[in-house]
Design a protein around this motif. Structure first.
Motif, mmCIF file in Angstrom:
data_model
loop_
_atom_site.group_PDB
_atom_site.id
_atom_site.type_symbol
_atom_site.label_atom_id
_atom_site.label_comp_id
_atom_site.label_asym_id
_atom_site.label_seq_id
_atom_site.Cartn_x
_atom_site.Cartn_y
_atom_site.Cartn_z
ATOM 1 N N ARG A 145 -1.740 -4.234 -6.921
ATOM 2 C CA ARG A 145 -0.801 -4.195 -5.806
ATOM 3 C C ARG A 145 0.600 -4.606 -6.277
ATOM 4 N N LEU A 146 0.664 -5.627 -7.124
ATOM 5 C CA LEU A 146 1.950 -6.065 -7.676
ATOM 6 C C LEU A 146 2.576 -4.966 -8.514
ATOM 7 N N SER A 147 1.774 -4.328 -9.357
ATOM 8 C CA SER A 147 2.273 -3.247 -10.198
ATOM 9 C C SER A 147 2.830 -2.108 -9.365
ATOM 10 N N THR A 148 2.122 -1.740 -8.311
ATOM 11 C CA THR A 148 2.578 -0.662 -7.434
ATOM 12 C C THR A 148 3.885 -1.028 -6.744
ATOM 13 N N LYS A 149 3.984 -2.263 -6.293
ATOM 14 C CA LYS A 149 5.205 -2.732 -5.634
ATOM 15 C C LYS A 149 6.385 -2.714 -6.598
ATOM 16 N N LEU A 150 6.150 -3.150 -7.832
ATOM 17 C CA LEU A 150 7.229 -3.169 -8.828
ATOM 18 C C LEU A 150 7.694 -1.766 -9.170
ATOM 19 N N VAL A 151 6.769 -0.833 -9.255
ATOM 20 C CA VAL A 151 7.130 0.560 -9.536
ATOM 21 C C VAL A 151 8.062 1.085 -8.446
ATOM 22 N N GLU A 152 7.718 0.848 -7.197
ATOM 23 C CA GLU A 152 8.553 1.300 -6.087
ATOM 24 C C GLU A 152 9.927 0.643 -6.123
ATOM 25 N N GLU A 153 9.945 -0.644 -6.438
ATOM 26 C CA GLU A 153 11.214 -1.373 -6.449
ATOM 27 C C GLU A 153 12.122 -0.887 -7.572
ATOM 28 N N VAL A 154 11.563 -0.780 -8.775
ATOM 29 C CA VAL A 154 12.362 -0.378 -9.934
ATOM 30 C C VAL A 154 12.846 1.065 -9.788
ATOM 31 N N THR A 155 12.017 1.912 -9.181
ATOM 32 C CA THR A 155 12.394 3.311 -8.988
ATOM 33 C C THR A 155 13.678 3.441 -8.182
ATOM 34 N N ASN A 156 13.862 2.563 -7.223
ATOM 35 C CA ASN A 156 14.998 2.668 -6.301
ATOM 36 C C ASN A 156 16.224 1.879 -6.748
ATOM 37 N N ILE A 157 16.144 1.190 -7.873
ATOM 38 C CA ILE A 157 17.296 0.420 -8.347
ATOM 39 C C ILE A 157 18.355 1.361 -8.908
ATOM 40 N N LYS A 158 19.575 1.167 -8.476
ATOM 41 C CA LYS A 158 20.696 1.958 -8.980
ATOM 42 C C LYS A 158 21.965 1.112 -8.907
ATOM 43 N N PRO A 159 22.970 1.469 -9.699
ATOM 44 C CA PRO A 159 24.200 0.665 -9.692
ATOM 45 C C PRO A 159 24.874 0.673 -8.333
ATOM 46 N N LEU A 160 25.249 -0.503 -7.861
ATOM 47 C CA LEU A 160 26.037 -0.635 -6.646
ATOM 48 C C LEU A 160 27.490 -0.774 -7.065
ATOM 49 N N THR A 161 28.179 0.344 -7.115
ATOM 50 C CA THR A 161 29.539 0.355 -7.645
ATOM 51 C C THR A 161 30.562 0.264 -6.526
ATOM 52 N N SER A 162 31.819 0.135 -6.922
ATOM 53 C CA SER A 162 32.918 0.026 -5.974
ATOM 54 C C SER A 162 34.033 0.965 -6.408
ATOM 55 N N LYS A 163 35.136 0.938 -5.650
ATOM 56 C CA LYS A 163 36.268 1.794 -5.990
ATOM 57 C C LYS A 163 36.878 1.415 -7.330
ATOM 58 N N SER A 164 36.793 0.129 -7.688
ATOM 59 C CA SER A 164 37.410 -0.326 -8.929
ATOM 60 C C SER A 164 36.561 -0.019 -10.157
ATOM 61 N N LEU A 165 35.238 0.238 -9.960
ATOM 62 C CA LEU A 165 34.360 0.505 -11.101
ATOM 63 C C LEU A 165 33.220 1.411 -10.646
ATOM 64 N N ASP A 166 33.199 2.618 -11.180
ATOM 65 C CA ASP A 166 32.182 3.605 -10.812
ATOM 66 C C ASP A 166 31.252 3.833 -12.002
ATOM 67 N N ILE A 167 30.023 3.350 -11.901
ATOM 68 C CA ILE A 167 29.028 3.495 -12.960
ATOM 69 C C ILE A 167 27.864 4.319 -12.424
ATOM 70 N N SER A 168 27.539 5.382 -13.128
ATOM 71 C CA SER A 168 26.529 6.309 -12.637
ATOM 72 C C SER A 168 25.110 5.812 -12.877
ATOM 73 N N GLU A 169 24.902 5.035 -13.946
ATOM 74 C CA GLU A 169 23.551 4.585 -14.281
ATOM 75 C C GLU A 169 23.620 3.362 -15.188
ATOM 76 N N PHE A 170 22.596 2.535 -15.127
ATOM 77 C CA PHE A 170 22.505 1.376 -16.002
ATOM 78 C C PHE A 170 22.040 1.817 -17.384
ATOM 79 N N ARG A 171 22.511 1.105 -18.387
ATOM 80 C CA ARG A 171 22.033 1.315 -19.756
ATOM 81 C C ARG A 171 21.476 0.002 -20.292
ATOM 82 N N LEU A 172 20.207 0.033 -20.653
ATOM 83 C CA LEU A 172 19.525 -1.134 -21.204
ATOM 84 C C LEU A 172 19.340 -0.894 -22.690
ATOM 85 N N LEU A 173 19.987 -1.707 -23.512
ATOM 86 C CA LEU A 173 19.991 -1.514 -24.959
ATOM 87 C C LEU A 173 18.958 -2.408 -25.628
#
Length: 331
Positions: free
Chosen positions: A6-34
């Protein structure tokens, strides 16, 4: 349903919907994890694990291996994650790099080129040539979307006790540079099943394993007291052929926190850019007044000295003319 599933399923749903919350001063289309780490530490395997979770079966997209002498990863890759082969990618990428070595391999300066977004996707590493601004495809002015928003040092828990002072110093130098850029740093602590027999029997015992906890504290100490809640014990899919909810949960917990830290970085950077713009706007009104005053002053001084010199020359010329007439008259 099992609690861990159940935890794994919940995390999948949560991570799937994560996206950058940008503003007018900074527009980022996607996160990059190095991902950065020694040869064989599990960088490419972590991507394969995350990719497997979202595909629903064990995959091996990125090439992996256990050659301690040379890195199996020979090029810089920015991987998209999708739930289907041709589906729409999520709003975050995992960036894989060549393995680090004590004396050879990538230097800290070259790692920072990766962090700063100067290196394009599929850039092929050459062990005999250093990365410089003259390297093929080098991006001189990368956008904020091309830069790393969170960096993970991947460490093998079964060999971390044998890390040399030189390697720790390299990590510390990288950590200092990331701190100066305000980019979050985490540690992915892999192969926990090899480091502890208790954990090998049941991955969930990792949170109660004294052996793992001691290693986590050791890493924290060597990385300038990096908070232990930024060190994530995980296990990648390496020999398994079926998904395991315990493996999924540990990896997803780490991924979720990395994305949250990335969002924190983007928000802080956005605020910084906004404040700088606001301060500049406030200053410009005063600066324009000063510029106008300086310009007018310079203009009047120019006119004054130019006309003064012209009048002086005219007077001198008139006096000379008069003196010449007097001389002719006397003659």
């Amino acid at each position: 349903m099992d609690d861990n599933l159940r935890l794994s399923t919940k995390l999948v749903e949560e991570v799937t919907n994560i996206k950058p919350l940008t503003s007018k001063s900074l527009d980022i289309s996607e996160f990059r994890l190095l991902l950065i780490g020694q040869v064989g530490s599990g960088k490419s395997s972590f991507f394969n694990t995350i990719n497997s979770i979202f595909r629903g079966y064990v995959t091996s997209h990125a090439i992996t291996g256990h050659n301690a002498a040379h890195s199996v990863t020979t090029m810089f890759r920015t991987y998209d994650i999708t739930s289907t082969p041709y589906g729409k990618p999520f709003k975050w990428k995992i960036c894989d790099t060549a393995g680090l070595q004590e004396k050879d391999g990538l230097t800290v300066a070259e790692l920072l080129y990766l962090v700063d977004g100067n290196i394009p996707n599929r850039f092929k590493f050459n062990p005999y040539e250093r990365i410089t601004p003259d390297s093929p495809g080098f991006i001189e002015s990368p956008s904020y979307s091309q830069r790393a928003h969170c960096v993970a040092i991947v460490m093998d828990s079964s060999t971390v006790d044998n890390l040399t002072e030189e390697m720790w110093q390299k990590y510390q130098m990288l950590q200092d540079a990331l701190n100066a850029r305000r980019i979050p740093l985490v540690v992915l602590f892999t192969k926990i099943d090899l480091a502890c027999t208790q954990t090998r029997e049941n991955l969930l015992h990792v949170f109660h394993s004294q052996r793992i906890q001691n290693k986590v504290r050791m890493i924290s100490k060597n990385l300038r007291s990096l908070p232990t809640n930024k060190i994530f014990p995980i296990k990648n899919y390496e020999w398994e052929t079926e998904l395991n909810p315990h493996v999924n949960s540990l990896s997803l917990l780490a991924l979720r926190q990395m994305l949250r830290f990335a969002q924190n970085y983007v928000e802080e950077k956005s605020d910084q850019i906004y404040e700088m713009g606001t301060l500049w706007s406030r200053r410009t009104a005063h600066e324009w007044v000063l510029i106008l005053i300086v310009f007018l002053t310079a203009f009047f001084l120019f006119v004054y000295f130019t006309l003064g010199e012209f009048m002086f020359v005219s007077i001198d010329s008139g006096e000379a003319f008069t003196n010449s007439e007097e001389a002719e008259f006397l003659i």
